[in-house]
Enzyme design. Structure first.
Site, PDB file in Angstrom:
ATOM      1  N   CYS A  54     -24.345  70.032   9.807  1.00  0.00           N
ATOM      2  CA  CYS A  54     -25.586  69.360  10.546  1.00  0.00           C
ATOM      3  C   CYS A  54     -25.067  69.652  12.103  1.00  0.00           C
ATOM      4  O   CYS A  54     -24.358  69.591  12.618  1.00  0.00           O
ATOM      5  CB  CYS A  54     -25.326  67.651  10.414  1.00  0.00           C
ATOM      6  SG  CYS A  54     -26.407  66.689  11.425  1.00  0.00           S
ATOM      7  N   TYR A  85     -38.267  71.248  11.861  1.00  0.00           N
ATOM      8  CA  TYR A  85     -37.276  70.821  11.123  1.00  0.00           C
ATOM      9  C   TYR A  85     -37.518  70.342   9.688  1.00  0.00           C
ATOM     10  O   TYR A  85     -36.937  70.410   8.700  1.00  0.00           O
ATOM     11  CB  TYR A  85     -36.805  69.652  11.698  1.00  0.00           C
ATOM     12  CG  TYR A  85     -35.729  68.931  11.086  1.00  0.00           C
ATOM     13  CD1 TYR A  85     -33.986  69.330  11.187  1.00  0.00           C
ATOM     14  CD2 TYR A  85     -35.680  67.432  10.638  1.00  0.00           C
ATOM     15  CE1 TYR A  85     -33.314  68.739  10.484  1.00  0.00           C
ATOM     16  CE2 TYR A  85     -34.566  66.760  10.318  1.00  0.00           C
ATOM     17  CZ  TYR A  85     -33.333  67.439   9.975  1.00  0.00           C
ATOM     18  OH  TYR A  85     -32.322  66.773   9.461  1.00  0.00           O
ATOM     19  N   GLU A  97     -29.010  75.554  10.015  1.00  0.00           N
ATOM     20  CA  GLU A  97     -28.871  74.793  11.266  1.00  0.00           C
ATOM     21  C   GLU A  97     -27.677  75.250  12.100  1.00  0.00           C
ATOM     22  O   GLU A  97     -26.706  75.325  11.573  1.00  0.00           O
ATOM     23  CB  GLU A  97     -28.358  73.424  11.004  1.00  0.00           C
ATOM     24  CG  GLU A  97     -29.629  72.575  10.280  1.00  0.00           C
ATOM     25  CD  GLU A  97     -29.643  71.014  10.295  1.00  0.00           C
ATOM     26  OE1 GLU A  97     -28.710  70.368  11.200  1.00  0.00           O
ATOM     27  OE2 GLU A  97     -30.177  70.286   9.566  1.00  0.00           O
ATOM     28  N   ASP A 132     -23.863  66.273   3.068  1.00  0.00           N
ATOM     29  CA  ASP A 132     -25.025  67.204   3.489  1.00  0.00           C
ATOM     30  C   ASP A 132     -24.859  68.287   2.729  1.00  0.00           C
ATOM     31  O   ASP A 132     -24.440  69.306   2.824  1.00  0.00           O
ATOM     32  CB  ASP A 132     -25.016  67.569   5.049  1.00  0.00           C
ATOM     33  CG  ASP A 132     -25.223  66.359   5.960  1.00  0.00           C
ATOM     34  OD1 ASP A 132     -25.921  65.293   5.496  1.00  0.00           O
ATOM     35  OD2 ASP A 132     -24.576  66.422   7.042  1.00  0.00           O
ATOM     36  N   TYR A 137     -27.014  74.073   5.702  1.00  0.00           N
ATOM     37  CA  TYR A 137     -25.787  73.330   5.973  1.00  0.00           C
ATOM     38  C   TYR A 137     -24.728  74.381   5.721  1.00  0.00           C
ATOM     39  O   TYR A 137     -23.392  74.073   5.801  1.00  0.00           O
ATOM     40  CB  TYR A 137     -25.194  72.052   5.432  1.00  0.00           C
ATOM     41  CG  TYR A 137     -26.179  70.764   5.669  1.00  0.00           C
ATOM     42  CD1 TYR A 137     -26.756  70.339   6.917  1.00  0.00           C
ATOM     43  CD2 TYR A 137     -27.294  70.468   4.714  1.00  0.00           C
ATOM     44  CE1 TYR A 137     -27.458  69.551   7.305  1.00  0.00           C
ATOM     45  CE2 TYR A 137     -28.170  69.536   4.842  1.00  0.00           C
ATOM     46  CZ  TYR A 137     -28.316  68.953   6.231  1.00  0.00           C
ATOM     47  OH  TYR A 137     -29.339  68.153   6.415  1.00  0.00           O
ATOM     48  N   CYS A 200     -22.850  61.638  12.403  1.00  0.00           N
ATOM     49  CA  CYS A 200     -22.271  62.840  12.508  1.00  0.00           C
ATOM     50  C   CYS A 200     -21.550  63.102  11.062  1.00  0.00           C
ATOM     51  O   CYS A 200     -20.488  62.203  10.917  1.00  0.00           O
ATOM     52  CB  CYS A 200     -21.185  63.131  13.494  1.00  0.00           C
ATOM     53  SG  CYS A 200     -20.353  64.687  13.729  1.00  0.00           S
ATOM     54  N   CYS A 209      -6.213  76.376  12.941  1.00  0.00           N
ATOM     55  CA  CYS A 209      -6.386  77.776  13.017  1.00  0.00           C
ATOM     56  C   CYS A 209      -5.455  78.365  14.031  1.00  0.00           C
ATOM     57  O   CYS A 209      -5.463  77.704  15.114  1.00  0.00           O
ATOM     58  CB  CYS A 209      -7.884  78.126  13.373  1.00  0.00           C
ATOM     59  SG  CYS A 209      -8.175  80.025  13.522  1.00  0.00           S
TER      60      CYS A 209
END
Length: 219
Positions: A54, A85, A97, A132, A137, A200, A209
């Site tokens: 998202c 959208y 997105e 999602d 996504y 969120c 990482c």
């Protein structure tokens, strides 16, 4: 079940919605820092483009990075020109997105943007990010140069090894040349700054990482 299957499978160009010839309206300036969303950007600025779920939460991760000049959310890596959208949500445009990141390479490296990308979502989930679900996504890095492609591929190899050591699944991130970027509607731009308690759905793997810790993605 049919609708869910269609949303997690990329449409063919012939199946994609037709879209429109003119861009949909969007904001003029960044809600957080006032910078212009659209070019021309400052001399020497470079662009990066990422999809990591998202775009509300994804954009916030990047505007908080020092050296980033402006961010914007939109749609890319699909077929339908100037999609809305609602059209993207049908799964029939092929778009992801994405977050456009305009940055000063003298202040922040592309590798550090890659580190932000990898650590702030789960790149092993295919057409999904958390709860999602859908093609919009998917995890993706969309590159503007051969140097970005090489850095992205090296970082994926590096991070994939870290995930594997912890028993996690293989990375499903797509790395492609950057395609047309269509700015999303005004209300989506910097959504979580306008709506601090807004949704969120991003969640990282909890695995760091190693880029930026003395290990280069090019190694």
């Amino acid at each position: 079940m049919f609708n869910l299957r269609k949303k997690i499978e990329m449409p063919s160009p012939d199946e994609a919605l037709k879209g429109r010839d003119t861009p949909i309206p969007t904001a003029r300036t960044h809600f957080v820092n006032g910078a212009l969303l659209k070019a021309p950007y400052p001399a020497g600025a470079e662009k990066a483009l990422f999809g990591l779920g998202c775009f509300w939460g994804a954009e916030r991760k990047f505007w908080q990075v020092s050296g980033v000049i402006v961010t914007a959310v939109g749609y890319s890596a699909g077929y339908t020109p100037n999609p809305t959208y609602e059209e993207v949500c049908t799964g029939r445009t092929g778009h992801n997105e994405v977050v456009l990141v305009v940055y000063d390479p003298t202040e922040v490296s592309y590798e550090m943007l890659l580190k932000t990308f990898w650590e702030n979502h789960n790149p092993t989930q295919g057409m999904q990010q958390g709860n999602d679900v859908g093609t919009q996504y998917r995890s993706g890095i969309y590159v503007f140069s051969d140097a970005q492609r090489e850095a992205a591929q090296a970082s994926m190899k590096l991070y994939g090894a870290e995930l594997s050591r912890r028993g996690m699944a293989a990375i499903t991130t797509e790395i492609k040349d950057a395609d047309a970027f269509y700015f999303a509607e005004d209300y989506h731009q910097q959504y979580l700054a306008k709506n601090p308690d807004g949704y969120c759905g991003l969640g990282g793997t909890g695995v760091s990482c190693p880029i930026g810790t003395g290990v280069s993605a090019a190694e």
